[in-house]
Write a protein that holds these residues in place. Structure first.
Motif, PDB file in Angstrom:
ATOM      1  N   ASP A  40       0.830  -1.219   0.000  1.00  0.00           N
ATOM      2  CA  ASP A  40       0.000   0.000   0.000  1.00  0.00           C
ATOM      3  C   ASP A  40       0.857   1.259   0.000  1.00  0.00           C
ATOM      4  O   ASP A  40       0.532   2.261   0.647  1.00  0.00           O
ATOM      5  CB  ASP A  40      -0.962   0.022   1.193  1.00  0.00           C
ATOM      6  N   LEU A  41       1.964   1.205  -0.743  1.00  0.00           N
ATOM      7  CA  LEU A  41       2.881   2.347  -0.831  1.00  0.00           C
ATOM      8  C   LEU A  41       3.166   2.709  -2.284  1.00  0.00           C
ATOM      9  O   LEU A  41       4.237   3.222  -2.594  1.00  0.00           O
ATOM     10  CB  LEU A  41       4.192   2.021  -0.103  1.00  0.00           C
ATOM     11  N   ALA A  42       2.220   2.451  -3.158  1.00  0.00           N
ATOM     12  CA  ALA A  42       2.397   2.809  -4.563  1.00  0.00           C
ATOM     13  C   ALA A  42       2.695   4.303  -4.685  1.00  0.00           C
ATOM     14  O   ALA A  42       2.041   5.141  -4.041  1.00  0.00           O
ATOM     15  CB  ALA A  42       1.149   2.456  -5.358  1.00  0.00           C
ATOM     16  N   GLY A  43       3.709   4.644  -5.489  1.00  0.00           N
ATOM     17  CA  GLY A  43       4.094   6.035  -5.669  1.00  0.00           C
ATOM     18  C   GLY A  43       5.097   6.550  -4.654  1.00  0.00           C
ATOM     19  O   GLY A  43       5.543   7.701  -4.744  1.00  0.00           O
ATOM     20  N   PHE A  44       5.501   5.697  -3.706  1.00  0.00           N
ATOM     21  CA  PHE A  44       6.432   6.123  -2.661  1.00  0.00           C
ATOM     22  C   PHE A  44       7.879   5.789  -3.001  1.00  0.00           C
ATOM     23  O   PHE A  44       8.773   6.051  -2.199  1.00  0.00           O
ATOM     24  CB  PHE A  44       6.073   5.452  -1.328  1.00  0.00           C
ATOM     25  N   GLY A  45       8.143   5.210  -4.163  1.00  0.00           N
ATOM     26  CA  GLY A  45       9.481   4.729  -4.482  1.00  0.00           C
ATOM     27  C   GLY A  45      10.560   5.786  -4.416  1.00  0.00           C
ATOM     28  O   GLY A  45      11.692   5.509  -3.999  1.00  0.00           O
ATOM     29  N   GLY A  46      10.252   7.010  -4.821  1.00  0.00           N
ATOM     30  CA  GLY A  46      11.253   8.066  -4.829  1.00  0.00           C
ATOM     31  C   GLY A  46      11.442   8.763  -3.506  1.00  0.00           C
ATOM     32  O   GLY A  46      12.317   9.634  -3.380  1.00  0.00           O
ATOM     33  N   ARG A  47      10.683   8.388  -2.504  1.00  0.00           N
ATOM     34  CA  ARG A  47      10.734   9.074  -1.216  1.00  0.00           C
ATOM     35  C   ARG A  47      11.987   8.717  -0.434  1.00  0.00           C
ATOM     36  O   ARG A  47      12.534   7.613  -0.536  1.00  0.00           O
ATOM     37  CB  ARG A  47       9.503   8.714  -0.385  1.00  0.00           C
ATOM     38  N   ASP A  48      12.431   9.673   0.381  1.00  0.00           N
ATOM     39  CA  ASP A  48      13.486   9.431   1.366  1.00  0.00           C
ATOM     40  C   ASP A  48      12.855   8.638   2.515  1.00  0.00           C
ATOM     41  O   ASP A  48      11.794   9.016   3.015  1.00  0.00           O
ATOM     42  CB  ASP A  48      13.991  10.784   1.870  1.00  0.00           C
ATOM     43  N   PRO A  49      13.466   7.533   2.970  1.00  0.00           N
ATOM     44  CA  PRO A  49      12.869   6.770   4.074  1.00  0.00           C
ATOM     45  C   PRO A  49      12.577   7.610   5.309  1.00  0.00           C
ATOM     46  O   PRO A  49      11.648   7.311   6.060  1.00  0.00           O
ATOM     47  CB  PRO A  49      13.932   5.699   4.368  1.00  0.00           C
ATOM     48  N   ALA A  50      13.364   8.667   5.523  1.00  0.00           N
ATOM     49  CA  ALA A  50      13.158   9.513   6.693  1.00  0.00           C
ATOM     50  C   ALA A  50      11.823  10.234   6.665  1.00  0.00           C
ATOM     51  O   ALA A  50      11.343  10.705   7.706  1.00  0.00           O
ATOM     52  CB  ALA A  50      14.300  10.522   6.819  1.00  0.00           C
ATOM     53  N   THR A  51      11.189  10.337   5.492  1.00  0.00           N
ATOM     54  CA  THR A  51       9.910  11.030   5.384  1.00  0.00           C
ATOM     55  C   THR A  51       8.727  10.098   5.636  1.00  0.00           C
ATOM     56  O   THR A  51       7.579  10.553   5.621  1.00  0.00           O
ATOM     57  CB  THR A  51       9.749  11.668   3.997  1.00  0.00           C
ATOM     58  N   LEU A  52       8.971   8.818   5.851  1.00  0.00           N
ATOM     59  CA  LEU A  52       7.897   7.860   6.069  1.00  0.00           C
ATOM     60  C   LEU A  52       7.546   7.754   7.548  1.00  0.00           C
ATOM     61  O   LEU A  52       8.371   8.020   8.422  1.00  0.00           O
ATOM     62  CB  LEU A  52       8.304   6.474   5.562  1.00  0.00           C
ATOM     63  N   SER A  53       6.324   7.327   7.821  1.00  0.00           N
ATOM     64  CA  SER A  53       5.923   7.043   9.197  1.00  0.00           C
ATOM     65  C   SER A  53       6.565   5.740   9.652  1.00  0.00           C
ATOM     66  O   SER A  53       7.099   4.963   8.848  1.00  0.00           O
ATOM     67  CB  SER A  53       4.402   6.923   9.282  1.00  0.00           C
ATOM     68  N   GLY A  54       6.504   5.484  10.952  1.00  0.00           N
ATOM     69  CA  GLY A  54       7.071   4.259  11.474  1.00  0.00           C
ATOM     70  C   GLY A  54       6.441   3.016  10.861  1.00  0.00           C
ATOM     71  O   GLY A  54       7.138   2.041  10.536  1.00  0.00           O
ATOM     72  N   GLY A  55       5.125   3.032  10.679  1.00  0.00           N
ATOM     73  CA  GLY A  55       4.448   1.898  10.077  1.00  0.00           C
ATOM     74  C   GLY A  55       4.819   1.698   8.623  1.00  0.00           C
ATOM     75  O   GLY A  55       4.975   0.565   8.157  1.00  0.00           O
ATOM     76  N   GLN A  56       4.979   2.803   7.889  1.00  0.00           N
ATOM     77  CA  GLN A  56       5.385   2.709   6.485  1.00  0.00           C
ATOM     78  C   GLN A  56       6.794   2.161   6.363  1.00  0.00           C
ATOM     79  O   GLN A  56       7.080   1.320   5.504  1.00  0.00           O
ATOM     80  CB  GLN A  56       5.281   4.080   5.825  1.00  0.00           C
ATOM     81  N   ARG A  57       7.690   2.627   7.217  1.00  0.00           N
ATOM     82  CA  ARG A  57       9.068   2.129   7.189  1.00  0.00           C
ATOM     83  C   ARG A  57       9.094   0.629   7.510  1.00  0.00           C
ATOM     84  O   ARG A  57       9.849  -0.132   6.901  1.00  0.00           O
ATOM     85  CB  ARG A  57       9.926   2.896   8.202  1.00  0.00           C
ATOM     86  N   ALA A  58       8.274   0.220   8.460  1.00  0.00           N
ATOM     87  CA  ALA A  58       8.227  -1.201   8.818  1.00  0.00           C
ATOM     88  C   ALA A  58       7.753  -2.039   7.638  1.00  0.00           C
ATOM     89  O   ALA A  58       8.266  -3.140   7.396  1.00  0.00           O
ATOM     90  CB  ALA A  58       7.302  -1.402  10.023  1.00  0.00           C
ATOM     91  N   ARG A  59       6.786  -1.531   6.885  1.00  0.00           N
ATOM     92  CA  ARG A  59       6.304  -2.274   5.715  1.00  0.00           C
ATOM     93  C   ARG A  59       7.389  -2.375   4.640  1.00  0.00           C
ATOM     94  O   ARG A  59       7.548  -3.414   4.000  1.00  0.00           O
ATOM     95  CB  ARG A  59       5.048  -1.601   5.147  1.00  0.00           C
ATOM     96  N   VAL A  60       8.132  -1.307   4.439  1.00  0.00           N
ATOM     97  CA  VAL A  60       9.232  -1.353   3.469  1.00  0.00           C
ATOM     98  C   VAL A  60      10.263  -2.388   3.901  1.00  0.00           C
ATOM     99  O   VAL A  60      10.775  -3.163   3.083  1.00  0.00           O
ATOM    100  CB  VAL A  60       9.880   0.033   3.315  1.00  0.00           C
ATOM    101  N   ALA A  61      10.587  -2.416   5.200  1.00  0.00           N
ATOM    102  CA  ALA A  61      11.575  -3.372   5.697  1.00  0.00           C
ATOM    103  C   ALA A  61      11.120  -4.810   5.459  1.00  0.00           C
ATOM    104  O   ALA A  61      11.920  -5.669   5.061  1.00  0.00           O
ATOM    105  CB  ALA A  61      11.830  -3.136   7.186  1.00  0.00           C
ATOM    106  N   LEU A  62       9.837  -5.078   5.684  1.00  0.00           N
ATOM    107  CA  LEU A  62       9.349  -6.438   5.436  1.00  0.00           C
ATOM    108  C   LEU A  62       9.411  -6.777   3.958  1.00  0.00           C
ATOM    109  O   LEU A  62       9.867  -7.870   3.581  1.00  0.00           O
ATOM    110  CB  LEU A  62       7.916  -6.604   5.938  1.00  0.00           C
TER     111      LEU A  62
END
Length: 208
Positions: free
Chosen positions: A122-144
């Motif tokens: 559920d992060l379509a369009g987030f590919g170009g983002r800096d990880p620091a701009t993501l919420s904790g839950g979003q970062r956790a999903r990227v890590a998984l």
């Protein structure tokens, strides 16, 4: 994944008593114990990163292959930590691409696989983002998703829900286990949180 009388010791002191456990594909096993009980060290042993000062006993197999003496990169064991460990100098998409297996080649194919992973999280369009701009839950999903893109044959979870607030923790826990089960991964979670044990597919093992 099978643990056959796996035990750990440090400086002559037993941390993990000989433990035998079979985790079938798509099933979740939970080890509970307080800080210092050796939970994280056990996971380090399973994925091949246990520091040399520890003494390990027993045998670990995955899909019938003995992992005991294999280097980490040959074990096909994914791990998710409490800290997401995303690379700060890489974009979200670059972090995901780092996990891709070598057979995914060519810029277009790699981009397509990463885009599918973003959509799945559920992060379509987030590919170009800096990880620091993501919420904790979003970062956790990227890590998984980065761990899953490496196509592991088993998944280890080292208290990955501990830093999330209660409502988000429940949702992310369910999301992680759903992905692991759909992929048929034997999954081992170590935790000190009784709420995590509700998702176990077998009796929870309590460490001293």
């Amino acid at each position: 994944m099978e643990l056959d009388r796996v035990g750990l010791a440090l400086d002559g002191r037993q941390l993990i008593a000989p433990l035998s456990l079979v985790i079938e594909g798509g099933r979740v096993a939970v080890l509970m114990g307080p800080s210092g009980s050796g939970k994280s060290s056990l996971l380090a042993h399973l994925c091949g990163t246990l520091p040399p000062q520890f003494e390990a006993a027993g045998r670990v197999t995955l899909d019938g292959a003995d992992l005991t003496d294999l280097p980490p990169e040959r074990r096909r064991v994914g791990i998710l930590f409490q800290d997401d460990l995303l690379f700060p100098h890489m974009s979200v998409a670059e972090n995901l691409a780092f996990g891709l297996v070598s057979r995914v080649r060519g810029r277009a194919e790699r981009r397509a696989v990463v885009e599918r992973a973003l959509a799945d999280a559920d992060l379509a369009g987030f590919g170009g983002r800096d990880p620091a701009t993501l919420s904790g839950g979003q970062r956790a999903r990227v890590a998984l998703m980065r761990a899953l893109l490496a196509e592991p044959a088993a998944l280890l979870l080292d208290e990955p829900f501990g830093k999330l607030d209660a409502a988000l923790r429940d949702r992310f826990r369910a999301w992680v286990f759903d992905h692991a089960r759909r992929r048929g991964l034997p999954t081992l979670l170590v935790t000190h949180d009784p709420d995590d044990a509700r998702e176990a597919d077998r009796p929870v093992i309590q460490l001293a």
